[in-house]
Design a protein around this motif. Structure first.
Motif, PDB file in Angstrom:
ATOM      1  N   LEU A 264       0.820  -1.204   0.000  1.00 39.62           N
ATOM      2  CA  LEU A 264       0.000   0.000   0.000  1.00 39.62           C
ATOM      3  C   LEU A 264       0.856   1.257   0.000  1.00 39.62           C
ATOM      4  CD1 LEU A 264      -2.758  -1.130   2.529  1.00 39.62           C
ATOM      5  CD2 LEU A 264      -2.873  -1.120   0.035  1.00 39.62           C
ATOM      6  N   GLN A 265       1.954   1.225   0.724  1.00 40.30           N
ATOM      7  CA  GLN A 265       2.857   2.378   0.716  1.00 40.30           C
ATOM      8  C   GLN A 265       3.442   2.602  -0.676  1.00 40.30           C
ATOM      9  OE1 GLN A 265       5.242   0.934   4.112  1.00 40.30           O
ATOM     10  NE2 GLN A 265       4.801   2.892   5.129  1.00 40.30           N
ATOM     11  N   LEU A 266       3.805   1.525  -1.343  1.00 42.80           N
ATOM     12  CA  LEU A 266       4.322   1.650  -2.709  1.00 42.80           C
ATOM     13  C   LEU A 266       3.258   2.215  -3.647  1.00 42.80           C
ATOM     14  CD1 LEU A 266       6.326  -1.694  -2.949  1.00 42.80           C
ATOM     15  CD2 LEU A 266       7.303   0.586  -3.233  1.00 42.80           C
ATOM     16  N   LEU A 267       2.030   1.717  -3.528  1.00 45.61           N
ATOM     17  CA  LEU A 267       0.936   2.204  -4.370  1.00 45.61           C
ATOM     18  C   LEU A 267       0.766   3.711  -4.219  1.00 45.61           C
ATOM     19  CD1 LEU A 267      -1.670   1.820  -6.113  1.00 45.61           C
ATOM     20  CD2 LEU A 267      -2.870   1.354  -3.950  1.00 45.61           C
ATOM     21  N   HIS A 268       0.694   4.187  -2.985  1.00 43.24           N
ATOM     22  CA  HIS A 268       0.451   5.611  -2.765  1.00 43.24           C
ATOM     23  C   HIS A 268       1.689   6.457  -3.050  1.00 43.24           C
ATOM     24  CE1 HIS A 268      -3.641   5.147  -1.357  1.00 43.24           C
ATOM     25  NE2 HIS A 268      -3.253   4.158  -0.569  1.00 43.24           N
TER      26      HIS A 268
ATOM     27  N   SER B 108       7.864   6.558   4.756  1.00 41.79           N
ATOM     28  CA  SER B 108       7.112   7.643   5.389  1.00 41.79           C
ATOM     29  C   SER B 108       5.772   7.908   4.708  1.00 41.79           C
ATOM     30  CB  SER B 108       7.948   8.928   5.380  1.00 41.79           C
ATOM     31  OG  SER B 108       8.188   9.360   4.048  1.00 41.79           O
ATOM     32  N   THR B 109       5.448   7.109   3.681  1.00 43.29           N
ATOM     33  CA  THR B 109       4.176   7.274   2.964  1.00 43.29           C
ATOM     34  C   THR B 109       3.060   6.553   3.712  1.00 43.29           C
ATOM     35  OG1 THR B 109       5.304   7.388   0.818  1.00 43.29           O
ATOM     36  CG2 THR B 109       2.951   6.858   0.796  1.00 43.29           C
ATOM     37  N   PRO B 110       1.942   7.213   4.005  1.00 42.78           N
ATOM     38  CA  PRO B 110       0.826   6.539   4.687  1.00 42.78           C
ATOM     39  C   PRO B 110       0.277   5.395   3.826  1.00 42.78           C
ATOM     40  CG  PRO B 110       0.540   8.924   4.720  1.00 42.78           C
ATOM     41  CD  PRO B 110       1.657   8.652   3.769  1.00 42.78           C
ATOM     42  N   ASP B 111      -0.181   4.336   4.491  1.00 43.66           N
ATOM     43  CA  ASP B 111      -0.786   3.219   3.764  1.00 43.66           C
ATOM     44  C   ASP B 111      -2.312   3.313   3.769  1.00 43.66           C
ATOM     45  OD1 ASP B 111      -1.280   2.646   6.397  1.00 43.66           O
ATOM     46  OD2 ASP B 111      -0.657   0.554   6.306  1.00 43.66           O
ATOM     47  N   ARG B 112      -2.854   4.361   4.368  1.00 46.98           N
ATOM     48  CA  ARG B 112      -4.299   4.579   4.380  1.00 46.98           C
ATOM     49  C   ARG B 112      -4.578   6.037   4.076  1.00 46.98           C
ATOM     50  NH1 ARG B 112      -7.432  -0.099   4.398  1.00 46.98           N
ATOM     51  NH2 ARG B 112      -5.917  -1.685   5.005  1.00 46.98           N
ATOM     52  N   TYR B 113      -5.615   6.269   3.302  1.00 43.39           N
ATOM     53  CA  TYR B 113      -6.004   7.631   2.982  1.00 43.39           C
ATOM     54  C   TYR B 113      -7.492   7.811   3.260  1.00 43.39           C
ATOM     55  CZ  TYR B 113      -1.527   8.990   1.033  1.00 43.39           C
ATOM     56  OH  TYR B 113      -0.210   9.318   0.895  1.00 43.39           O
ATOM     57  N   ALA B 114      -7.947   9.015   3.101  1.00 44.48           N
ATOM     58  CA  ALA B 114      -9.361   9.305   3.335  1.00 44.48           C
ATOM     59  C   ALA B 114     -10.214   8.600   2.293  1.00 44.48           C
ATOM     60  CB  ALA B 114      -9.585  10.812   3.288  1.00 44.48           C
ATOM     61  N   ASN B 115     -11.513   8.840   2.336  1.00 40.53           N
ATOM     62  CA  ASN B 115     -12.440   8.178   1.426  1.00 40.53           C
ATOM     63  C   ASN B 115     -11.999   8.332  -0.030  1.00 40.53           C
ATOM     64  OD1 ASN B 115     -14.060   7.427   3.539  1.00 40.53           O
ATOM     65  ND2 ASN B 115     -15.404   9.219   3.363  1.00 40.53           N
ATOM     66  N   SER B 116     -12.308   7.323  -0.836  1.00 41.64           N
ATOM     67  CA  SER B 116     -11.887   7.325  -2.239  1.00 41.64           C
ATOM     68  C   SER B 116     -12.759   8.216  -3.111  1.00 41.64           C
ATOM     69  CB  SER B 116     -11.907   5.896  -2.787  1.00 41.64           C
ATOM     70  OG  SER B 116     -13.204   5.335  -2.642  1.00 41.64           O
TER      71      SER B 116
ATOM     72  N   THR C  50      -6.762   5.139  -3.931  1.00 39.85           N
ATOM     73  CA  THR C  50      -7.478   4.663  -2.753  1.00 39.85           C
ATOM     74  C   THR C  50      -8.622   3.740  -3.131  1.00 39.85           C
ATOM     75  OG1 THR C  50      -6.915   6.704  -1.585  1.00 39.85           O
ATOM     76  CG2 THR C  50      -8.705   5.392  -0.675  1.00 39.85           C
ATOM     77  N   LEU C  51      -9.329   4.055  -4.207  1.00 44.54           N
ATOM     78  CA  LEU C  51     -10.423   3.191  -4.639  1.00 44.54           C
ATOM     79  C   LEU C  51      -9.895   1.831  -5.073  1.00 44.54           C
ATOM     80  CD1 LEU C  51     -13.391   2.743  -5.116  1.00 44.54           C
ATOM     81  CD2 LEU C  51     -13.181   3.872  -7.334  1.00 44.54           C
ATOM     82  N   PHE C  52      -8.763   1.810  -5.779  1.00 42.55           N
ATOM     83  CA  PHE C  52      -8.165   0.527  -6.140  1.00 42.55           C
ATOM     84  C   PHE C  52      -7.806  -0.266  -4.883  1.00 42.55           C
ATOM     85  CE2 PHE C  52      -4.235  -1.953  -6.833  1.00 42.55           C
ATOM     86  CZ  PHE C  52      -4.735  -2.907  -7.711  1.00 42.55           C
TER      87      PHE C  52
END
Length: 422
Positions: free
Chosen positions: A18-22, A142-150, A202-204
């Motif tokens: 998830l960190q890589l994705l974001h 340091s990249t978050p693995d969770r974000y707000a709503n998609s 985030t939607l993915f």
């Protein structure tokens, strides 16, 4: 340019994915491939992220496969990208005049500067020199693995064709079957929203966590995105071995274990579903025979039912040994587009698809994947997928099912909605 190899470790591989994705939001060209630990379908990597294009091969609407082969010959490195369904127009005397609100190229591949590969707990960075992964690693950590709503607001998908129109068209296609024009066709319809404000990464993430398909894919090219929860492999090459795993046959999952097992058993025994699957297996065998050594095309597995998060699927496995010096694009051209998304005979089925469908398929029904430096490759089938144009806020979901003489149009419509529900 040479590609370096650096090994890293991380205590939580799912978090790292998830960190890589974001983290890849920093770049405008990205492909993510995730097998979701679905080990039984011969996946070589658990997760791949390729980003930051160094070179690009993009559709010029003529001789695109030749351009791809020329690039492969002169540059033996990793390539990531996709083949649009409408590449068929370069392989056969066909054209596509239907609506297209997405405008994806017919072919797109890029050589990434930055490539991350995960297999089990092994994390590898394959970077083109002079780019170095260590600085990126700190940023990734340091990249978050969770974000707000998609989504900024609720998205409502409209039907491009009504149920009544769908039934009328399926009846018409069955008349073609009755006349002997075809004996199976994959007929699709589009659901869409033209005011969708979504955050694609985030939607993915949300879709992938729910479905956990073996051939999940995320693609970004500037403002165009693919969010794919595909369960199907189109084509894989390992040395001289070629593998295709067509899907035909769908049944819903149930929370109740006994009911779920019964649903899977009924799918396994269904003469209609087995007939549909076997028709496509025969088509795949015929496609493969054009580039295979004589007598090498074999059906390793016929009509086996596999469970996925939302549905059971009937999958067959067809393999072949390639003729000497078969090029990457020779194998693709012989088998593309995949029979599970066309019908049989393939050419006539594709002509009727263009006549009766109302939306250009584009990347839907195409394939996403990679070609490695050894010229091995692996491509999915782009189904169970959202396609999105961020600049136009246009979101598209296409779904389809196989029609045969014995198909019940009402039930085929319900199958389409079942696939869309996931």
């Amino acid at each position: 340019m040479k590609r370096s190899f650096t090994l890293f470790s991380h205590p939580d591989i799912e978090q790292l994915k998830l960190q890589l994705l974001h983290w890849s939001k920093l770049y405008s060209t990205t492909v993510v491939l995730d097998s979701n630990d679905y080990a039984s379908l011969e996946t070589d990597y658990d997760f791949i992220l390729a980003t930051d294009a160094y070179t690009v091969v993009q559709s010029q609407n003529q001789d695109d496969l030749d351009s791809l082969q020329t690039h492969l010959h002169s540059n033996p490195d990793w390539l990531f990208g996709f083949l649009s369904y409408d590449l068929k127009n370069q392989l056969e005397n066909l054209q596509s005049q239907n609506l297209d609100h997405l405008d994806f190229p017919e072919l797109f591949f890029f050589q990434p500067k930055r490539l991350w590969v995960i297999k089990e707990n092994r994390v590898e960075a394959h970077y083109l020199s002079p780019y170095q992964p260590n600085d990126d690693w700190e940023q990734i950590m340091s990249t978050p693995d969770r974000y707000a709503n998609s989504t900024e607001k609720e998205v409502f998908m409209q039907h491009r064709i009504s149920k009544a129109d769908y039934l009328t068209k399926t009846y018409a296609l069955q008349q073609h079957i009755a006349r002997g024009d075809i004996y199976e066709v994959n007929f699709c319809m589009e659901l869409y929203a033209d005011d969708a404000n979504i955050e694609p990464h985030t939607l993915f993430q949300e879709l992938n966590e729910k479905a956990k398909p073996p051939f999940a894919a995320f693609v970004q090219i500037d403002n165009k995105y693919l969010l794919s929860s595909s369960p199907e492999r189109f084509l894989k090459r390992v040395g001289d071995r070629l593998i295709s795993q067509p899907i035909k046959g769908t049944a819903k999952r149930h929370i109740d274990i006994v009911q779920d097992a019964l649903e899977a058993s009924q799918l396994q025994k269904s003469e209609k579903e087995r007939a549909e699957n076997t028709m496509i297996v025969d088509l795949v065998r015929n496609d493969m025979s054009r580039i295979a050594t004589k007598g090498s095309v074999q059906v390793e597995e016929l009509c086996k039912v596999y469970p996925f998060a939302h549905v059971h699927q009937m999958i067959s496995t067809v393999v072949a040994e390639l003729q000497t010096e078969t090029r990457v694009t020779d194998a693709i051209a012989a088998c593309f587009p995949m029979g599970s998304m066309t019908g049989a005979p393939k050419l006539r089925a594709m002509q009727l698809i263009e006549k009766y469908e109302e939306t250009k398929r584009g990347l839907y029904s195409g394939a996403v994947g990679y070609i490695d430096p050894n010229r091995d490759f692996d491509f999915n089938v782009v189904i169970r997928s959202l396609l999105y144009r961020k600049d136009a806020e246009y979101l598209s979901l296409q779904v389809g099912s196989a029609l045969t003489a014995n198909s019940n149009p009402e039930k085929e419509y319900e199958e389409c909605l079942l696939k869309a529900k996931g």
